[in-house]
Design an enzyme around this catalytic site. Structure first.
Site, PDB file in Angstrom:
ATOM      1  N   VAL A   1       0.843  -1.201   0.000  1.00 20.30           N
ATOM      2  CA  VAL A   1       0.000   0.000   0.000  1.00 20.30           C
ATOM      3  C   VAL A   1       0.877   1.248   0.000  1.00 20.30           C
ATOM      4  O   VAL A   1       1.730   1.433   0.869  1.00 20.30           O
ATOM      5  CB  VAL A   1      -0.952   0.023   1.206  1.00 20.30           C
ATOM      6  CG1 VAL A   1      -1.835   1.261   1.150  1.00 20.30           C
ATOM      7  CG2 VAL A   1      -1.805  -1.238   1.227  1.00 20.30           C
ATOM      8  N   LYS A   2       0.660   2.083  -0.995  1.00 21.30           N
ATOM      9  CA  LYS A   2       1.438   3.307  -1.148  1.00 21.30           C
ATOM     10  C   LYS A   2       0.763   4.433  -0.367  1.00 21.30           C
ATOM     11  O   LYS A   2      -0.418   4.737  -0.581  1.00 21.30           O
ATOM     12  CB  LYS A   2       1.515   3.655  -2.633  1.00 21.30           C
ATOM     13  CG  LYS A   2       2.753   4.397  -3.075  1.00 21.30           C
ATOM     14  CD  LYS A   2       2.766   4.436  -4.595  1.00 21.30           C
ATOM     15  CE  LYS A   2       3.968   5.171  -5.127  1.00 21.30           C
ATOM     16  NZ  LYS A   2       3.902   5.257  -6.606  1.00 21.30           N
ATOM     17  N   ILE A   3       1.529   5.041   0.538  1.00 22.86           N
ATOM     18  CA  ILE A   3       1.003   6.065   1.447  1.00 22.86           C
ATOM     19  C   ILE A   3       1.842   7.330   1.312  1.00 22.86           C
ATOM     20  O   ILE A   3       3.072   7.271   1.319  1.00 22.86           O
ATOM     21  CB  ILE A   3       1.084   5.578   2.917  1.00 22.86           C
ATOM     22  CG1 ILE A   3       0.354   4.245   3.105  1.00 22.86           C
ATOM     23  CG2 ILE A   3       0.571   6.640   3.867  1.00 22.86           C
ATOM     24  CD1 ILE A   3      -1.133   4.330   3.210  1.00 22.86           C
TER      25      ILE A   3
END
Length: 215
Positions: A82-84
């Protein structure tokens, strides 16, 4: 060094993957929009044939929204990361997700202190934007070196993804600076294995062989 493909174009990814050069993929909302397809459909298809990490980015920017989206994204495939974004809420989300065993990629990093905060929060990957830093008149490779020094000194588990790779020099600098990974646009990949002198050499060999066979 690992190579990720920075694209959501499935045919482009398959081409590079067939060469054994694709260790993972990074996507973002802009890349998904460019393909004109459903977000989940594209990411799930990529994850079905690429064995390495597939970064899928949240579109919410508040803590609760990021957490909800991240938990859903993580269910799409076992190799989803998951890219945050690098924000206060982003760091809080990374900390929560890391404790739940969900891998994260902290994106939009432009300083060593930001990278350190992401490592401390528990990010699996950190993405400094080399090309954009160079555009600002600063040294993107130096940031990679600084981040690698921090990891090596303190033993953080985060891996550095050199992002915003614009040209061959960026990639070479990232490799020499110690980045674990470079995420590369599909249209740049071919330039990495081609060279005018290589092409000239092949043409010469072909002509010489043809003249030999026709004797």
């Amino acid at each position: 060094m690992k190579f990720f493909l920075d694209t959501a174009n499935v045919s482009e990814i398959k081409r590079i993957n067939d060469l054994g050069l694709c260790d993972g993929v990074t996507t973002n909302p802009s890349l998904i929009k460019k393909e004109g397809r459903d977000f989940k459909e594209v990411v799930s298809e990529i994850a079905s044939f690429v064995e390495g990490p597939i970064s899928a980015e949240v579109t919410a920017y508040d803590y609760e929204g990021m957490i909800d989206q991240a938990r859903d994204l993580a269910k799409w495939a076992s190799n989803i990361v998951v890219k945050i974004p690098m924000t206060e809420d982003g760091l809080k989300a990374i900390n929560t997700l890391s404790k739940e065993g969900i891998k994260t990629n902290c994106t939009l990093i432009f300083s060593a202190s930001q990278g350190l905060m992401a490592m401390k929060a528990g990010a699996s990957f950190i993405s400094p934007f080399m090309g954009r830093i160079d555009d600002m008149g600063e040294d993107g490779a130096k940031l990679i070196r600084d981040l690698r020094d921090i990891i090596d000194i303190y033993g953080y588990d985060s891996e550095i993804i050199a992002a915003s790779i614009r040209n061959i020099r960026n990639l070479e600098d990232a490799a020499l600076a110690g980045a674990h990974i470079a995420t590369i646009p599909g249209n740049l990949f071919e330039k990495l294995w081609t060279h005018p002198l290589t092409s000239q050499g092949i043409d010469r060999f072909i002509k010489d062989w043809e003249s030999f066979e026709n004797k």
